[in-house]
Structures are given as C-alpha cells and as structure tokens.
Design a protein around this motif. Structure first.
Motif, PDB file in Angstrom:
ATOM      1  N   VAL A 129       0.905  -1.207  -0.024  1.00  0.00           N
ATOM      2  CA  VAL A 129       0.180   0.002   0.069  1.00  0.00           C
ATOM      3  C   VAL A 129       0.932   1.208   0.127  1.00  0.00           C
ATOM      4  O   VAL A 129       0.551   2.241  -0.810  1.00  0.00           O
ATOM      5  N   SER A 130       1.766   1.190   0.665  1.00  0.00           N
ATOM      6  CA  SER A 130       2.862   2.215   0.743  1.00  0.00           C
ATOM      7  C   SER A 130       3.514   2.514  -0.638  1.00  0.00           C
ATOM      8  O   SER A 130       3.623   3.804  -1.071  1.00  0.00           O
ATOM      9  N   LEU A 131       3.908   1.706  -1.439  1.00  0.00           N
ATOM     10  CA  LEU A 131       4.187   1.813  -3.029  1.00  0.00           C
ATOM     11  C   LEU A 131       3.098   2.089  -3.711  1.00  0.00           C
ATOM     12  O   LEU A 131       3.437   2.911  -4.705  1.00  0.00           O
ATOM     13  N   LEU A 132       1.984   1.817  -3.466  1.00  0.00           N
ATOM     14  CA  LEU A 132       0.805   2.384  -3.993  1.00  0.00           C
ATOM     15  C   LEU A 132       0.658   3.866  -3.959  1.00  0.00           C
ATOM     16  O   LEU A 132       0.300   4.661  -4.824  1.00  0.00           O
ATOM     17  N   VAL A 133       0.977   4.427  -2.633  1.00  0.00           N
ATOM     18  CA  VAL A 133       0.899   5.853  -2.265  1.00  0.00           C
ATOM     19  C   VAL A 133       2.211   6.560  -3.214  1.00  0.00           C
ATOM     20  O   VAL A 133       2.008   7.888  -3.614  1.00  0.00           O
ATOM     21  N   LEU A 134       3.326   6.025  -3.114  1.00  0.00           N
ATOM     22  CA  LEU A 134       4.435   6.584  -3.908  1.00  0.00           C
ATOM     23  C   LEU A 134       4.083   6.422  -5.374  1.00  0.00           C
ATOM     24  O   LEU A 134       4.419   7.692  -6.012  1.00  0.00           O
ATOM     25  N   LEU A 135       3.333   5.734  -5.950  1.00  0.00           N
ATOM     26  CA  LEU A 135       2.920   5.748  -7.193  1.00  0.00           C
ATOM     27  C   LEU A 135       1.716   6.406  -7.492  1.00  0.00           C
ATOM     28  O   LEU A 135       1.150   6.301  -8.626  1.00  0.00           O
ATOM     29  N   SER A 136       1.348   7.218  -6.654  1.00  0.00           N
ATOM     30  CA  SER A 136       0.001   8.102  -6.707  1.00  0.00           C
ATOM     31  C   SER A 136       0.408   9.372  -7.315  1.00  0.00           C
ATOM     32  O   SER A 136       1.631   9.465  -7.929  1.00  0.00           O
TER      33      SER A 136
END
Length: 773
Positions: A129-136
């Motif tokens: 989920v943290s990586l999804l936030v990075l790729l937002s």
C-alpha cells in the motif's frame, strides 16, 4: 519498531529516491508551475527575509511594483525550505526545492508505512500500500504544484498522533500542514476529524482543543493572508450550483487523474468491498460519497470552485481502508453483495479510458483472488505504467537557452525596473532580487493594480486569466510604470535603445520613462478622468496625475482614424496575415481595438498582432474571464497578425494615432535611498502638487514627509500618493500588513497555551501509566 521495520523503512526510502532518478528525464521540476511560480517566488521570499533581516518579512519590493508579502503566502511564506534557502543564500533555490520535495515524497511513503503498521502485523501488505501511495499523484505534484502534496508527511504524522492519542504532537503536525499549504489544511483537518470519529469518537474535545491551538500558533500566517483574500478576492469562473449535486461518476478525484489521488482501480475495488465490512462500512461510505460528490469538493475548496484536486488529502484514508481490506481478504473474511458488484463497474462507463480501466479492474481482481504471499506485488506493474505515462519526459523541467541568456544580461548590466518579454511564464523572476518588476503572478493579487492594468491601460491578456500580470511592450505600460529596461527577442520598443545582447536576446534601456516616485503639479480630477474613454485616457495618464481634485486642462492628442478594415471578419481556421494600414505612420503610436464574439464558447480564441497576444479562454476554464475586447498598441503601420482556429467574429475595429511627442512630461523625481522601508528618499519639488508613486494602493502603508505623518490618497486610480508642497523634502513610506500586529499577539498567546497543553498532557499520560501499574 522492530529491526525488520527499520530495514523496510530504509528500503522504502531508497525506492522513493530511485523512482525519482528512474522517471526524471531532465530536472525534477516542471516549467509552467513549478519553476515559474514555486522556485522563483520562493527565491524572492528568501531574499525578502535577508533584505528585511527577519524571519517574518512583511514587504515584497521586487514584484508587482511592491506590496504586501502575504499576497505570496500561498507559495509557502514560512515553509522550512524557504527558511533554509534564506540561510543558504548562495545555494540555488531550485536545488533546495528539489531536495526538499524529494525528502517530502520519501517521508510521505515512510510515514504511510508507519501509520499502517499501527493497525496490522502484515508487513507485506503495508509495503504494498505504501508503494501504491508512492505511485499516486503525490509523485507528479512533487515536481509540479508542490503545495498540493508537500504537507502529506505531516498529515500521516497527524493521523499517527491521533492513533497514539498524543494531541500535543498532533498540534505541531497540524501547524506544519498550515505552514506548508494553508489552502489544503482545511481538507486535511476534515480527514483527521473523520479518522478520529471512526477510531476514538470520545476524544473529539481534545481534537478541537488542538485545532484551536493550531489556529492560534499559525495566526502570523493565516490572519494577514485572510485580510488579503477578504480585500482582493480570488479570480475564477463562477460555479454552477446545480452542477454540485450531479455525482462525478468517472471518479476523477480517485482514479488515474493527476489532479486527484491518481490511484488505480484496485483502490476503488477495496473501497467497494469495505461496504460489506461492519468495521469499515461507515468510513468507506463517507470516503466514496466524498469522491462522487462535487459538493464535497466545493466545500473543501473553501467555496471557491468544485475541483477534484482537493481530494488528494484523502490518500491516507484510502490507504488505511485498502490495507485493512487486504488483511481481511487474506484472512478470507470478505463478502460481496450484488449491489456492490453493480457499484464496482459504474466508473467503467464514464472513465476517460474505459478499456484500459477494465483491464486494470480484471487484473486487480485476479491478483486479489490469489492466496500466495508475494503475488500482490505483481499488481504494482499497473500503477508503475500509469505513473510513467503521467510523468513522461515533457512533464519535467528543461531549462531554456534564453533563460541563460537573460541571466547573463542581468548580471552584467545595471538596471532598476525590468520587463522581460522573452517568456510569458517567468513573470516572478528577479534573478536573485537583482531588479524590480511590475509584473507578477499570485492567486491573491492587488485588485486595484489588476484593474489598472487590464481596465485602464487595457494591456493584452495573453493567458487564460487576468491573474497573471504579464509584461508587455505597450509603450504606456512601460512609461507609466517606470520600466527603464526591456529584455526581448524582438525589435526595440519605442523610446528604447539597444544596450547589450547575448545571442538572440537583447537588452534595451530608456531614460524617458517616469521614475518610480515623483512630484508633479499637472493634476486632473478623478471625475474629469472618468469622463474620458479609451484610448484618450492613455496619454492623459502619462502627462497628468489623476487625483481627487485637479484643475489641469490637458486634452488628449489621440486622433481617431479609418484603418481601412471591413466592419467585421468571421474566422473559422487558423490564419497568418500581414496587413498594411491605410497610411504610413511616422513617429506615431497606433492603438487598435476590436470586439470578439465567440460563437463556440467551449473553445478559446487568441489573436496576436506584432507580438502582442490577446486570449479569450474557453468558458470551461476554471479561471475564465469574459475578455472580449482586444486592444493592441504598436508604432508600425505593418501588422503581422496570427488568428487562432475557431468560430468567432472580429467586429467594431477602431484605430487611433498619437504623436510620440505627446508623451513628454516633466516631473520632479525622488532620489531613492536604499532602505528596508517600502520607499525612502529625498525630493526637490518645484511647484505645489502631488507626490506620486507606482506602489499599488492598499491598506497598511504609512507615509511621512519630513518625519511628519501625512494622509495617503489613491492616485492614478491604483497607486499611493499624497499632497506635497514646493521645496526640499525627505520622504519615507513604511508598511505593516493589516492584521499583522494582532496575528503576532495571537501567535505568542498560542505558544504559551501550547506549552501549558503539552505540560498537561505529559502529566495526564504519566498519571494514566501509573494508574495502569
């Protein structure tokens, strides 16, 4: 925090920095907003700190003729990177902002991980989920509109503080959110309130105490800024209230769009699945309603406009719901109703790229059905493709050669006030506070000055709005505002001669423009001036001072002539034309004006004449202004005209000429002294009259003549002035922003109350721990 968590945090930090290097093709920034607004305004702000010798400067001398520094507070008046920039004054501000933006991006991802780990032991899901936030969209705006996202680590820390019930820490985090982005702080605090009601509803009183303390602590920023907004308003197209109640079924605030959360379909799937979960249902309903409702956007945007970019503040809530639902899916504790299935596919019918979204949806469902431990990471291919597409090579800043040429010319020539015509973007560029400008861009500009430029002088509007106050080679603009230096790629404006050149960029200078402050006895009354129509007002402004009471009998020397054009022209395709006026103009100024009737208002109109561009924006543009009367000033009878494609009519074309000799006014100039005050100097006045400045009129100024306070008047429709008598005088003008003194007192009270609140919480926590023992 375990050693494994610390290693994971280091890994997430490295991945964040690596993504910057992988995707950045030139400079980790953007030409239009990042450089032209954030970098150059931050540079001006840090030099203002150095110039005034305080961390809380109040005045910006170098932009828009001088004025309240809180006009620019939107860009981070007290942000840490600007304060660091003031300390490291010889380090390029661009470098400092890049470093700080990358740091904020990295901290956002790390704080997201820490926040999620408070709720689950599943490290893999927290990393995912943290990586999804990075790729937002956080990545995109870290090099675009940085105030859209630079508060994000503090928002995550605020939620962590709520989880730990540490409201003193929450107060500090909330204050940092305000200092980074006061416009987004309301949305952030709404998100924090939603989260608190979901987790610890009984603690709402402590949260509101924190909110009050945040308001007090940040008063030095917010109160003077509020006065600015109250006095000047904010430009923008009016919002159709009926549209606020029509759901946004394409979910642009959540999915894919860079002016939203920029997340992928898996986020929506998990939000919908959460509707069937007893613990997450209410939180998910509130979140989904917020993404579907333009009314919510309108409220969170401070009732200015309904734009989905404000929904970026919901990223932490979405991340939390995603994390919790992934944990439940892994545990097999998920049900899906048929109504949820219907809701799941609704955006596919309205989204911009439905087929791509469908593939994303199917792939996300396939991944979610898998039970293997690390298969979830395979989904990261989708957001990685999205972020690569959004952050393509054209998204990044590439310095133009002309910028280096301009910089060279500035550093090897002496100048006072400059008009840079090489670009329409860098209206705030002062090259390290080396000269003054009367141009500028800020969302909260001085309304008197704005009206003077666009309604009195009627300078061209080359962009979609009237917020950007661009330089122009309109001779009346250059002369009345005291611009002694023009940097351009074109021929010299009338009255200016070539002083220096660097390749195709030329520096022209003139000594005939009006000084930045002067005295004159040629006075025309406001009542008499208002009776004049355009362009008869133009030479009148150059030759007279417009005051409350005046007695001059000056007559405008403009002559109306027949340009030899048709009554109207219907334009449907892009055209370039060269037109010769009816007669040869010799040492004369030519003014052309025309009305534009746009038959397709959803499409904009632009017309350029001899390099002067006027634009009527599409009515869909959020900064739309009905600029339908185009004006042009030239000294040539040869017109090079560029007409945009569209469906519009040019009508009521008029032409006026003026002998250039009509622009020779004799005044008594102020000998300006270098000072931290708004203006200071000495003047020898030949006749009783008025002292005139080019400082835009607003509240907060105090003027002294020979150390005696005098009454300030609005002169020339937009500027500071006062009566002055014949003789030798010293002049001093000081400035204190409206509300500034009150704001300082309130902030000091806030610091004292926060200290007491911190002591109380420490004692309360100690008592609770002892009680547990």
């Amino acid at each position: 925090m375990t050693k494994k968590d610390k290693r994971t945090i280091c890994l997430l930090g490295l991945l964040s920095i690596a993504l910057v290097f992988i995707l950045t093709s030139n400079v980790f920034g953007n030409t239009i907003d990042w450089y032209s607004q954030h970098v150059v305004i931050a540079d001006a702000l840090r030099h203002a700190i150095r110039s005034e010798g305080t961390l809380f400067p109040t005045y910006m001398k170098q932009l828009m003729g001088g004025g309240n520094i809180y006009h620019f507070s939107y860009y981070g008046y007290l942000r840490p990177d600007i304060l660091i920039g003031a300390l490291l004054i010889h380090v390029n501000m661009q470098t400092i902002i890049i470093a700080y933006s990358v740091l904020m991006l990295t901290l956002s991802v790390i704080c997201c991980y820490i926040f999620l780990r408070q709720h689950t032991d599943n490290e893999n899901i927290c990393i995912f989920v943290s990586l999804l936030v990075l790729l937002s969209s956080i990545f995109f705006h870290s090099h675009k509109q940085i105030m859209f996202v630079n508060y994000m680590p503090y928002l995550f820390l605020a939620l962590i503080s709520i989880e730990k019930k540490n409201f003193a820490a929450f107060t500090l985090c909330g204050s940092m959110i305000v200092l980074h982005s006061y416009f987004y702080c309301i949305g952030c605090f709404i998100v924090c309130f939603i989260y608190l009601l979901y987790r610890y509803p009984k603690e709402w009183k402590k949260l509101f105490i924190s909110y009050i303390l945040i308001v007090l602590l940040t008063a030095i920023l917010t109160i003077p800024t509020f006065y600015i907004i109250l006095m000047n308003g904010k430009s923008g197209a009016p919002t159709q209230l009926s549209s606020l109640f029509i759901p946004s079924l394409n979910l642009k605030g959540l999915l894919y769009s860079k002016y939203g959360c920029g997340l992928t379909y898996i986020s929506y799937i998990l939000l919908v699945l959460a509707l069937s979960d007893k613990q997450l249902r209410k939180l998910s309903i509130v979140t989904l309603v917020s993404f579907y409702s333009p009314l919510v956007w309108f409220i969170m945007n401070g009732f200015l406009y309904a734009r989905s970019k404000i929904m970026i503040v919901f990223i932490p809530i979405v991340a939390y719901i995603m994390c919790m639902m992934l944990v439940k899916i892994k545990e097999g504790d998920v049900t899906l109703s048929r109504y949820s299935v219907l809701l799941l596919i609704i955006p596919l019918f309205f989204i911009e790229y439905p087929f791509s979204a469908l593939l994303d949806c199917l792939f996300a469902l396939l991944i979610l059905l898998q039970r293997r431990k690390h298969v979830l990471y395979g989904y990261l291919v989708i957001p990685m493709l999205v972020v690569s597409f959004i952050n393509g090579p054209s998204s990044f800043y590439k310095p133009k050669k002309s910028e280096k040429n301009v910089s060279q010319l500035v550093r090897r020539n002496k100048m006072h006030t400059v008009a840079d015509l090489t670009t329409r973007q860098n209206v705030n560029q002062t090259h390290g506070y080396l000269f003054k400008r009367v141009s500028g861009y800020t969302s909260t500009n001085n309304k008197h000055y704005n009206e003077f430029l666009f309604d009195t002088l009627r300078i061209p509007v080359p962009t979609n709005n009237r917020v950007a106050q661009n330089d122009t080679d309109n001779i009346f603009y250059l002369k009345t505002l005291g611009i002694d230096t023009v940097i351009s790629k074109r021929n010299a404006p009338y009255g200016y001669s070539l002083k220096d050149q660097d390749k195709n960029v030329k520096l022209y200078q003139s000594n005939t423009s009006l000084p930045q402050a002067y005295a004159t006895s040629q006075l025309m009354s406001e009542k008499q001036f208002r009776q004049l129509s355009y362009p008869y007002t133009l030479d009148t402004l150059v030759n007279c001072a417009i005051v409350n009471k005046g007695d001059t009998h000056y007559q405008s020397q403009f002559i109306k002539e027949d340009p030899g054009f048709k009554k109207s022209y219907h334009i449907t395709k892009k055209q370039k034309k060269e037109i010769t006026l009816n007669r040869q103009t010799n040492n004369e100024i030519v003014v052309l004006e025309a009305d534009i009737e746009n038959k397709k208002p959803l499409k904009g109109v632009s017309i350029t004449v001899n390099g002067m561009k006027n634009k009527l924006a599409s009515i869909k543009n959020p900064y739309y202004h009905p600029h339908t009367h185009f004006t042009y000033v030239t000294t040539s009878n040869q017109l090079k005209v560029t007409l945009s494609k569209g469906d519009y009519v040019i009508k009521n074309i008029k032409m006026y000429t003026l002998p250039a000799s009509a622009l020779n006014q004799t005044v008594d100039p102020l000998d300006v002294k270098k000072s931290s005050n708004a203006l200071e100097g000495k003047i020898n006045v030949s006749k009783d009259g008025y002292f005139i400045t080019r400082i835009p009129y607003e509240k907060g100024y105090t003027m002294y003549i020979d150390n005696k306070k005098v009454n300030i008047e609005k002169v020339n429709q937009a500027f500071l002035g006062c009566r002055i008598t014949k003789g030798y005088h010293t002049i001093k003008i000081t400035f204190t922003p409206p509300g500034y003194t009150l704001a300082c007192i309130i902030s000091i009270i806030g610091i004292i109350l926060f200290a007491l609140f911190y002591i109380y919480q420490r004692k309360y926590d100690t008592m609770c721990k002892e009680g547990l023992k």
